[in-house]
Design an enzyme around this catalytic site. Structure first.
Site, PDB file in Angstrom:
ATOM      1  N   SER A  66       0.854  -1.182   0.000  1.00 41.37           N
ATOM      2  CA  SER A  66       0.000   0.000   0.000  1.00 41.37           C
ATOM      3  C   SER A  66       0.888   1.228   0.000  1.00 41.37           C
ATOM      4  O   SER A  66       2.006   1.198   0.519  1.00 41.37           O
ATOM      5  CB  SER A  66      -0.895   0.019   1.239  1.00 41.37           C
ATOM      6  OG  SER A  66      -1.540   1.271   1.380  1.00 41.37           O
ATOM      7  N   TYR A 114      -0.661  -1.160  10.318  1.00 37.64           N
ATOM      8  CA  TYR A 114      -0.888  -1.492   8.910  1.00 37.64           C
ATOM      9  C   TYR A 114       0.227  -0.920   8.037  1.00 37.64           C
ATOM     10  O   TYR A 114       0.788  -1.622   7.192  1.00 37.64           O
ATOM     11  CB  TYR A 114      -2.245  -0.934   8.474  1.00 37.64           C
ATOM     12  CG  TYR A 114      -2.562  -1.169   7.016  1.00 37.64           C
ATOM     13  CD1 TYR A 114      -3.047  -2.396   6.581  1.00 37.64           C
ATOM     14  CD2 TYR A 114      -2.371  -0.167   6.066  1.00 37.64           C
ATOM     15  CE1 TYR A 114      -3.340  -2.623   5.255  1.00 37.64           C
ATOM     16  CE2 TYR A 114      -2.664  -0.380   4.732  1.00 37.64           C
ATOM     17  CZ  TYR A 114      -3.150  -1.605   4.331  1.00 37.64           C
ATOM     18  OH  TYR A 114      -3.429  -1.820   3.010  1.00 37.64           O
TER      19      TYR A 114
END
Length: 102
Positions: free
Chosen positions: A28, A41
């Protein structure tokens, strides 16, 4: 952890065959720049990016490539609306380009 485990499982066979191959991981953009309320994350995705970069350096001379796709989150994401507009199919086309002989 799954990126490491899958790579550890498939890489020996790819190297043994000797005819090359491609390993494509998904991360990401948050793994590159971070973001609010998503430290764990973002850290996990940064690990995927760094692992893939190191892997590419280690196996590049063995005709096996390693790449990582790190799309931005959609604008309507819960992470505060940072990112790009939802609904595009650009993430799907990047792995196709990476795996092509173009």
């Amino acid at each position: 952890r799954s990126v490491f485990l899958v790579t550890r499982r498939v890489l020996p066979a790819m190297l043994e065959r000797g005819d090359g191959g491609r390993i494509i991981s998904t991360a990401s953009e948050l793994g590159i720049k971070g973001g609010g309320n998503c430290a764990a994350y973002a850290a996990a995705k940064a690990g995927v990016i760094t692992f893939t970069r190191c892997l590419a350096l280690e196996i590049g001379d063995k005709n096996v490539t390693a790449n990582v796709v790190a799309p931005a989150p959609p604008l309507d994401d819960e992470a505060g609306g940072e990112g790009r507009a939802s609904g595009g199919d650009d993430e799907e086309s990047v792995p196709l380009l990476i795996t092509s002989d173009w």
